[in-house]
Enzyme design. Sequence first.
Site, PDB file in Angstrom:
ATOM      1  N   GLY A 159       8.687  -1.983  -5.271  1.00 45.97           N
ATOM      2  CA  GLY A 159       7.295  -2.107  -4.861  1.00 45.97           C
ATOM      3  C   GLY A 159       6.808  -3.541  -4.773  1.00 45.97           C
ATOM      4  N   LYS A 165       8.029   4.736  -4.025  1.00 46.94           N
ATOM      5  CA  LYS A 165       7.788   3.306  -4.177  1.00 46.94           C
ATOM      6  C   LYS A 165       7.486   3.072  -5.632  1.00 46.94           C
ATOM      7  CE  LYS A 165       4.518  -0.426  -3.221  1.00 46.94           C
ATOM      8  NZ  LYS A 165       3.562  -1.105  -2.357  1.00 46.94           N
ATOM      9  N   SER A 178      -2.216   0.303  -1.755  1.00 46.42           N
ATOM     10  CA  SER A 178      -3.086  -0.518  -2.596  1.00 46.42           C
ATOM     11  C   SER A 178      -3.550  -1.752  -1.842  1.00 46.42           C
ATOM     12  CB  SER A 178      -2.326  -0.937  -3.861  1.00 46.42           C
ATOM     13  OG  SER A 178      -1.887   0.201  -4.557  1.00 46.42           O
ATOM     14  N   ASN A 179      -2.635  -2.424  -1.164  1.00 43.58           N
ATOM     15  CA  ASN A 179      -3.029  -3.608  -0.406  1.00 43.58           C
ATOM     16  C   ASN A 179      -3.851  -3.253   0.823  1.00 43.58           C
ATOM     17  OD1 ASN A 179      -1.864  -6.258  -1.503  1.00 43.58           O
ATOM     18  ND2 ASN A 179      -0.242  -4.771  -1.847  1.00 43.58           N
TER      19      ASN A 179
END
Lengths: 294, 294, 294, 294
Positions: free
Chosen positions: B190, B167, B48-49
């Site tokens: 996470g 995660k 996501s990051n």
Amino acid sequence: MEMKKKLSGIFAPITTPFVNEDVSLEHLKANMLKYRNTGLAGFFALGSNGENKSLAEDEKLKVLEVVLHEKAERQLLMAGTGYESTRQTIAFSKKVAEMGADFVSVVTPSYFKKRLTDEAMTGYYIDIADAVSVPVLAYNAPGFTGMTLSAKVVEKISQHPNIVGMKDTSAGNMSSYLDVCSDDFDILAGTISTLFTAMSLGASGGVVSLANAFPNPCCELYEKFNSGDLVGARQLHFRLFRLNRSVSGSFGVAGVKYAMEVGGYYGGDPRLPLLPLSDDNKKDICNAVAKAGL
Amino acid sequence: MEMKKKLSGIFAPITTPFVNEDVSLEHLKANMLKYRNTGLAGFFALGSNGENKSLAEDEKLKVLEVVLHEKAERQLLMAGTGYESTRQTIAFSKKVAEMGADFVSVVTPSYFKKRLTDEAMTGYYIDIADAVSVPVLAYNAPGFTGMTLSAKVVEKISQHPNIVGMKDTSAGNMSSYLDVCSDDFDILAGTISTLFTAMSLGASGGVVSLANAFPNPCCELYEKFNSGDLVGARQLHFRLFRLNRSVSGSFGVAGVKYAMEVGGYYGGDPRLPLLPLSDDNKKDICNAVAKAGL
Amino acid sequence: MEMKKKLSGIFAPITTPFVNEDVSLEHLKANMLKYRNTGLAGFFALGSNGENKSLAEDEKLKVLEVVLHEKAERQLLMAGTGYESTRQTIAFSKKVAEMGADFVSVVTPSYFKKRLTDEAMTGYYIDIADAVSVPVLAYNAPGFTGMTLSAKVVEKISQHPNIVGMKDTSAGNMSSYLDVCSDDFDILAGTISTLFTAMSLGASGGVVSLANAFPNPCCELYEKFNSGDLVGARQLHFRLFRLNRSVSGSFGVAGVKYAMEVGGYYGGDPRLPLLPLSDDNKKDICNAVAKAGL
Amino acid sequence: MEMKKKLSGIFAPITTPFVNEDVSLEHLKANMLKYRNTGLAGFFALGSNGENKSLAEDEKLKVLEVVLHEKAERQLLMAGTGYESTRQTIAFSKKVAEMGADFVSVVTPSYFKKRLTDEAMTGYYIDIADAVSVPVLAYNAPGFTGMTLSAKVVEKISQHPNIVGMKDTSAGNMSSYLDVCSDDFDILAGTISTLFTAMSLGASGGVVSLANAFPNPCCELYEKFNSGDLVGARQLHFRLFRLNRSVSGSFGVAGVKYAMEVGGYYGGDPRLPLLPLSDDNKKDICNAVAKAGL
């Protein structure tokens, strides 16, 4: 400034046929050859029911080619081009515009929903509309995305000369959107279940999955309302509402695809991880179609 | 049957650097050269990051190449490969496995969330694990996807020999997952905000965005807990918890990227439609870092 | 200024026994006579498991009388006094304080949740604490109320000399609350499922429905943690977590009441519209108790 | 079997006036003397806007007395009698029936929402309807309660001879409810914002908070629709929709009460913890009323 083109009528958010997980352009073509003789005003290809997010980009382009080639000339094509980033959406929208799509229909991004503020969303649609040569439609689909366009965003983007309308599948926001949008912005109901009330409020038509299986009854509801036959429209609304609840409402894309088979089209299974229907599920749909008297 | 490889320690879910919306492999390389000398056990690229969903596939592959080339040999690479369909995810996972990624980390599909039953989700992960040569990690990210893996799904997939861990960024499900998963299934917190309690419960480590900016304090929390220094670990937990709330918690990826600049890495802006931080936002992050005494 | 009294240990949020929908003070007394010889630090009467909202005010007062009379002197009594308006809550809290309750535990109002801003909630608790002679506890119960206290509210009210703590049954907010509350504000886990991690973070104890049926194992978890036996505490945590999921987690108050019967107390049925358990439900609970080895 | 009495028209869910937190029967009487000369078909006393949950039972009875005494004979009275337990609701409903209320309107219980299954909810309404001598209305208010009546429950309870209708303030369920309910079951829109579409679908009228401040325009919308003036009704719909959004939609009961002052009635402040409006809030409402041209 030119007025925006007026959208109206019933559009089918066509499904993408698969055979053993491969896109079947033959079945797509066969479906289109039947749709071209219906009252459908056009098609929304590569939408949610088109399993847009489950397709690779080259598959998407092939689907559009077939649809563009096989639809009747009078029928319009909206192509789903939304990705999560502005850059991807613009790039794909440009390809689609060159191929001849009449509109691009851009679902809200949603992955970073916590940071997709009104300012971000407004910027998103305006950036796309500035970059793309064909008119842009917003697509509000909270049931899939978990994101709802605010009335403020709709108000602002509706004033852009190249953002001409939206498909709305949210529940209960139609008055809010119609209240604030510019006069030449067309809002289309996103399901047959809300078409009747949406039209009562001033919506221009609908992009409704039931029209994939039963295009003519959906068009008939549109016509009845437009001709002022409120009582007839309401009766038909409830018949189609009930049917839709047993199809898309109960089983999503897999349900729509099976209803297409009942309606004489190729349906097939959705792509995994979506599961095929069980025999019992299929029987439920058959019964619902029979009850609806279509 | 072979035992699954044991995962442990702190992983950085690295960001994808952009310059004027283009991926900057130079900046990525520069960051990696710093990370290789930290205590990080490895990296989660294209998470996501990493703005996975905002990247084209060729961009993703280039990012992975750089990370594989520049990381220390002892450091492991998890590559984010989740798409919405089983077919796309398998295809991309295979490419990534061939390139040399140690794990593929597969976020839950989410677009068709209403129809993604436990059966569909279990099938999804098992189909992928059967098809891909490297071990598979599940990635549960309800804040982004609106989907939460049920304990039943975790129970089942944890028994597959090629699904080795997950995660988890959900709130409050760690006990449920650890309760039912197989003994050799590693669950990673996470976010730094839950690392301490997750480890108390038996989690193996964390994949935490704060480690992108401040890898060593995150590793220190892991070490303190493991060495039995509960009081010290708790104190550090609250310091990092507070900082994280002002960074990722308040501003998402854009916040993480700016914190990276404060921490001595290249951050830059996220890709549109995510907006860059305002000067005030940046000041908030600077203040939070100063308060945390890092 | 005087320091707030220190809360600690395990409290049972006792149920209200009914026979044919009438409150049975006899059964309540019998339960209390057993509880007084357990390690319970005290009781939360008229909470959610006490079916507070299903009782008339005269019934509530009679319940409190019995509990006050039958508990051991060392055991503390928290009385649930929350209504929807400040006025009602103060009026009832005053009665309860006069009767001798040690604390009033005030659940968040929730009916007007859209307008219960942080300012309104802070004002609510401060008005009550100013008006009532015994110390006030907040009760955060989003699973029942749909309202979650913000960390800002907790920060502010924790500084009031007469607001001494809170029961928190929300998921994943414990670090936020402990991070901002004043040092002499005691936070109690609201379920056995989170007691272990809450204590890791610094919580003072718990008010946990499983203690209604099995007070000693719940106290044992508290003691093990406090004596530094982390491994033993964690093992017991998972045993009780699993059991709790099959009792309160699956069946709510009706489940807690039946587990009480299994544990040697009077349970009975909840008041309508809550339905009694089926025989199958009861078997599930028996099995879960047997598995937990209590 | 006798047909159920036909409900129709616009009902005002009247507010409870306070002066310094005390119920002011004088102001209530004054308001009623004005309402009796409007087109209102009747009143819903002790509903959400009546701050039912913030009143003690003796206050509720006094409010009802005044309303019963001061309303016009042709106007009907629905009294809000919902508590969380069947027992409490029946006891209070009986008192209210004896006083002469025409209907009891019973909001869904909600505290134990996780266990309030369809079976529990159906049982709840049927038990009440069996025990009470006046006809029962269900009240579906998810914005307040966090509970939504399922279509299955509505289908079943609508067949009970003493359950005659419902007030629905949920978004987007009107078609579902009308689709399944028995023919003699009257559904009333719960807000002016949905009255127009609800009537298009077949709803019998509305219980709408805007009618507390501006009863005649609300009645006019009802009349326009019924007389077949769709275009006029739609125009008025949007005027009132916009106004309502600035009143109840933005400020809840406090907004409704202030709008009443603008409309010539006594409003006053809501009971704490609900906060009074700021001067700016009040100005917003004044502006919205001016724009609506009422």
